[in-house]
Design a protein around this motif. Structure first.
Motif, PDB file in Angstrom:
ATOM      1  N   TYR A   1       1.112  -1.730  -5.280  1.00 61.92           N
ATOM      2  CA  TYR A   1       1.455  -1.644  -3.765  1.00 61.92           C
ATOM      3  C   TYR A   1       2.360  -2.975  -3.297  1.00 61.92           C
ATOM      4  O   TYR A   1       2.969  -2.939  -2.150  1.00 61.92           O
TER       5      TYR A   1
ATOM      6  N   PHE B   1       6.279   5.177  -2.843  1.00 61.70           N
ATOM      7  CA  PHE B   1       5.424   4.629  -3.997  1.00 61.70           C
ATOM      8  C   PHE B   1       6.288   4.317  -5.084  1.00 61.70           C
ATOM      9  O   PHE B   1       5.996   3.358  -5.954  1.00 61.70           O
TER      10      PHE B   1
ATOM     11  N   GLN C   1       0.421   1.763   4.373  1.00 63.37           N
ATOM     12  CA  GLN C   1       1.245   2.492   3.332  1.00 63.37           C
ATOM     13  C   GLN C   1       1.674   3.941   3.667  1.00 63.37           C
ATOM     14  O   GLN C   1       2.787   4.106   2.955  1.00 63.37           O
ATOM     15  N   GLU C   2       1.272   4.190   4.736  1.00 64.97           N
ATOM     16  CA  GLU C   2       1.741   5.748   4.839  1.00 64.97           C
ATOM     17  C   GLU C   2       3.127   5.790   5.617  1.00 64.97           C
ATOM     18  O   GLU C   2       3.883   6.760   5.753  1.00 64.97           O
ATOM     19  N   GLN C   3       3.426   4.450   5.970  1.00 66.19           N
ATOM     20  CA  GLN C   3       4.809   4.366   6.712  1.00 66.19           C
ATOM     21  C   GLN C   3       5.369   3.205   6.106  1.00 66.19           C
ATOM     22  O   GLN C   3       5.680   2.133   6.747  1.00 66.19           O
ATOM     23  N   PRO C   4       5.618   3.115   4.873  1.00 67.80           N
ATOM     24  CA  PRO C   4       6.005   1.816   4.320  1.00 67.80           C
ATOM     25  C   PRO C   4       7.075   1.232   4.482  1.00 67.80           C
ATOM     26  O   PRO C   4       7.288  -0.171   4.239  1.00 67.80           O
TER      27      PRO C   4
ATOM     28  N   HIS D   1      -4.490   8.170   2.931  1.00 68.35           N
ATOM     29  CA  HIS D   1      -4.228   7.006   1.782  1.00 68.35           C
ATOM     30  C   HIS D   1      -4.047   5.858   2.923  1.00 68.35           C
ATOM     31  O   HIS D   1      -3.092   5.240   2.636  1.00 68.35           O
TER      32      HIS D   1
END
Lengths: 380, 380, 380, 380
Positions: D135, D318, D275-278, D258
């Protein structure tokens, strides 16, 4: 007939005073009949008169108001106490003892002992003693509580509550008296951001789950050197039916405006609610998709329906939530007057017991923080 | 002294009536002094009395109210017309002619001719004739208007407005009388979703840009067979200072609750506002990042500040926006009474002119849709 | 054995070239075996060699590549055409006629006539001729299509598509050659933002609904004075099974980055998808709540599952979508090689027919815009 | 010339294997030259051959691969270890000692002692030993780190990290072997959700702030009766330059997919990333408005720019983040080969030191949780 309402504190320019005036009358249940609105007697009377309160009920201070009202045949039905925190105990106690129903701003008192005394007096008097944890009035918060109560989530496993804002993040303003007093133990007591903000999140955790905090461990941090009290706090807690709790409160979270958020996770599903978008509740059954429950939509609980005023998709905000606390009290008082049982939806307003438990929890958290995060049992 | 306010229509159980009662009194500017609240005279009087209106001002119908009020020394200062659409013209006209200030629910009238007559009467009488495009009361909508007015966006290039909901998507309920009348030209006139919803978005486009619609082309669709009027509409338009407009309105947009959204793009930047999250305005300067302007935050325009009641991060909703229309009228009426100029922030409320232009635009759109989308110039 | 792949265009520093190289090899279906990567023959060969292509297949131009590959026993299985738009027709035609499968960047050609010729050649040749409307490769877009196909939404009533960005909003850069050519009819043809961006939204409307555009009416605007072609467009359209369409495309929508969004409303429910959050699809059944369908979650369609690579909650982006177009072609080509029927999920890739229809739609929209928005029937 | 890359583990059907194969080759820096892909030697060789690896480098196990590669003149430049956790130590150690650069999946080892040994070996060998906290490869995470490093946020006050998912919330599946082993100390070690998920959030806190965890206190909860290890954890921590930390990790947070989120609050401003809207980073300067920084937009740091592949508004996910770890390693190895200093943007990849510190932190948290949340100093 409307119920008669009086206000103590909330003078001209006070935001909390304006909010109470709006909330009390929002649904035509109360009319403003008396007030002692300012510490300055002249200003108190003049402002009351400008608001349309009759001259003989525009009082110079709360004692004068207590004496003036107690023997009237048309005396006020409910008094709201919106004075500085240190006077809540004395005023609330006096009005309860005189047989008035009372709505007190949070915190109910500044010490657990005083809070417990109020609880006892309220019980003995048979009067309503409500404490204004106003966020519990939001329709979708009430729906979340109803969902838990009827078993939609199953047994509750974990509650995650937070209240983060960044309004005290500017170190250059830390000495501004408007901010500074909040971090001074002499003026603010044993806790700052947890007592001021986090406690709302903690109350909401209790309100939605129907459980009480039984033990907790806290980590306090003061991130700006001049501060003696915490501006950031983390609390782990346990609840009376076994739920595990996590709470974060912060006053230095730059970019967060009013980040009161709660997530409740149970064995059958979970819900999430955010104060900044209060008209939606996110519900996810185990194994299913996230669904967006909307205030005002068909099929919500009676508790949510009675707390709504406008149709789905419109927004209702903070003043509506506040108004729902008054709506509860109005319904209970009307029912009493009419000799009937109050509607079930009216029975969840925050009480002196909630106020007492909150004061106890703050004290326990401060004690835990002082002892490097050791767990503290709550006597409540 | 509070201003005296009367309401016509909005009987017991009516949501719009409740909204007006809340909005008018939200800021302690008006008290409810008279009412003709129901078409049934008995119900009208009884409901008024229950609301605390004196018996002699609890009227059985609007004519009785007009006669009752016109010669009183303490006659009402403002009357709100919240009756069915077809009676707006007659009542508004009568009260204006009798020298009352009037706030009329939208639409102002059902024909352009009547609307123009009201505009003329209002001008000659010197009275306020406001039309309740209530979404223009939202603080961040007012801030958007202020930003355009002070040049933050530069010349406006394109306005994109929409109002999408899905509440009429269920074909099985299309024959439900509560829904059906809206798609029947005999009862609803020349347009359904555009007149009912889209017109709010169109007004907002005008309100924020300060421009008027000069021409338009429309495409109407009825997606459920029993409907004669449109439940989905697309409109292209041009505005008086050169802005290009796009408007979509729909009543069959399943999943949309109350999708009133507006985007305004200028040579220096753009803004976006959504009714379902009304406390935020998204602002992007050309070449810069999207920034989130928050109601209640430091540095907003006076127009936004005067339209806010609670601190940043709390939410204000629809009733607050509504209350701001009353706030404008109250300020203007108070200023008149006090012989001073009203505050500048009070001068943007929607007027009879706006009501007239809206009625004209609806007529033009219906005409365009009937002629396969040919462009129609607006006479307004 | 991996399939052999060749690329024409997409030289060093080209983003679209890099995207194709990544996408083609993402799932180990293709290896890069040949290339004519640049208009400069030397640069083309050197770059190809640096990328690991054997020297004898590092070609100086596409004709050399065609000659070099056509007679090899290990000739490439698929060629991608990623050259400037004006050469798509000639190259695609030549490779199809030589018996190669082709993936052509959009637009397929610059005129409807050429597009139709490609369609005919592709049919006669029996080769794959795909056009890279890459957004149709997103897993949740494919799920939306699957939902429509299996009847979840019922008959489709309205499709609302948009593609809004603000990257051409800066008037000071309007003369920058990188931007200017897009608004010059000599270089860009009859349409700018609609042909460049809006066409993706229009293709997606067709892809998800399974319907074709049959007629349309357009309103074009050039909001910056030096531009001859439109930088903002509104299109109303009708589709082959009765759906009503609305399309907005803009290049001056300051604050929008890549606003490709689609909403499809049917008699049983509606879906919404946004390119900037591509891993979610919002689904609402009539009478129900909005639910969030997540890429990778249990219970999605086979079409969505085969288009996903990482588990739920992770994000997959544009390159993954692109890769799914290659995945379709690879599956079909592998199936052909293995003498079996291809998997059903591989059959939805955009074809020469789609490319042709898109070119026709752009031409029709430009024609409509020139004739003040009159409706134009599509010959397609 | 491309660098030569080998993979250990990640057999057919393994998602992590597919992710490494995609990531390593995403930017044409590496080619897949060798592999020992499965514990079953036959399957290992066959799968490798199907992937195009030459027969003589399609190994049956890692020892065979080590022997096969160590003496080749064209031996692999980098080996990735993607085997079960318990073998990371042995394999990584062997390849480092043989002079290979290594990228090891997390956790680096299962005990702090082994991790420290790897750190020592890596230092002595002068080889790269990277650990795949993937990440940290996201462009906007790198931008956040760059902002902190260049002082945009000032001194860091508080870091709030969380990693919440609900994939282990279903009690009925708690005995499913796929889930059960994660909560069995014999198989999973001293911690479950914290070691599996929370550690990513903790690493990110360190990565962005450039600080290390120095002490911590933890509260673990097992909310499903059959579980011995925690499925919900709260950690308070302190960092090496004085930052205060809060971490919540959960595997029973129904409705969260997540939920890896990080907020960093400093004296000058704060950032938030999810992380879900990176592709977005929310940045708020003290006293200013929330601004949305977009991946790919002008004006970002070199670290963010080098980590992006597609233009602003498109999404990268990702696999792109993963690919950036390989991009770092590729740049460093290329620079070494070319006798030049590597680019500065390549130097932030997670190292054996990070892997060791993470293992130490997990051990400390488990120790704290066992001793009722007492604070534990980290020896690291």
């Amino acid at each position: 007939m409307k119920l008669k309402w009086g206000l103590i504190g909330g003078g001209e320019g006070s935001q909390i005073g304006a909010a109470h005036r709006i909330a009390a009358r929002l649904d035509d249940r109360f009319e403003m009949s008396a007030g002692a609105l300012d510490v300055d007697a002249t200003r108190a009377r003049e402002f009351a008169i400008r608001l349309g309160i009759p001259r003989d009920r525009a009082y110079g201070d709360w004692r004068e108001m207590l004496e003036g009202e107690r023997h009237r045949s048309d005396r006020i039905d409910l008094v709201t106490v919106a004075t500085p925190n240190s006077s809540h105990f004395e005023i609330t106690k006096a009005f309860l003892l005189a047989g008035f129903d009372v709505l007190c701003e949070k915190p109910l008192t500044t010490t657990p002992e005083e809070a417990q005394e109020i609880v006892c007096i309220a019980r003995q008097s048979g009067r309503i003693c409500a404490v204004n944890y106003g966020y519990s009035g939001y329709p979708m918060v009430r729906h979340a509580r109803a969902m838990v109560a009827r078993g939609d989530l199953g047994a509750i496993r974990v509650v995650v509550a937070e209240f983060a804002h960044g309004h005290h993040a500017n170190a250059a303003e830390a000495d501004n008296p408007r901010v500074r007093w909040r971090y001074d133990p002499k003026l603010a007591g044993v806790s700052s951001v947890l007592a001021d903000c986090g406690i709302h999140a903690l109350h909401m955790a209790c309100f939605i789950t129907g459980q009480q905090v039984t033990s907790l461990a806290a980590d306090f941090a003061s991130t700006i050197s001049v501060r003696q009290l915490e501006d950031d706090a983390l609390v782990a807690f346990r609840m009376s039916d076994g739920a595990v709790g996590r709470l974060w409160a912060s006053a230095i979270a730059v970019g967060r405006m009013h980040g009161l958020t709660i997530q409740v996770f149970g064995e059958k599903g979970g819900v999430r609610w955010q104060q900044e978008q209060p008209n939606q509740l996110y519900w996810t059954p185990v194994g299913g998709a996230v669904t967006v429950l909307e205030r005002g939509y068909v099929g919500l609980s009676p508790e949510a329906e009675h707390a709504s005023r406008v149709t789905v998709g419109h927004t209702e905000g903070f003043l509506g939530a506040f108004g729902n606390i008054y709506g509860d009290l109005g319904e209970i008082m009307s029912a009493r007057r009419e000799g009937r049982a109050p509607q079930a939806w009216a029975l969840s307003y925050p009480t002196a017991d909630d106020g007492w438990r909150s004061v106890v929890a703050i004290g326990a958290a401060a004690k835990s923080a002082r002892s490097r995060g050791s767990w503290v049992e709550l006597d409540a």
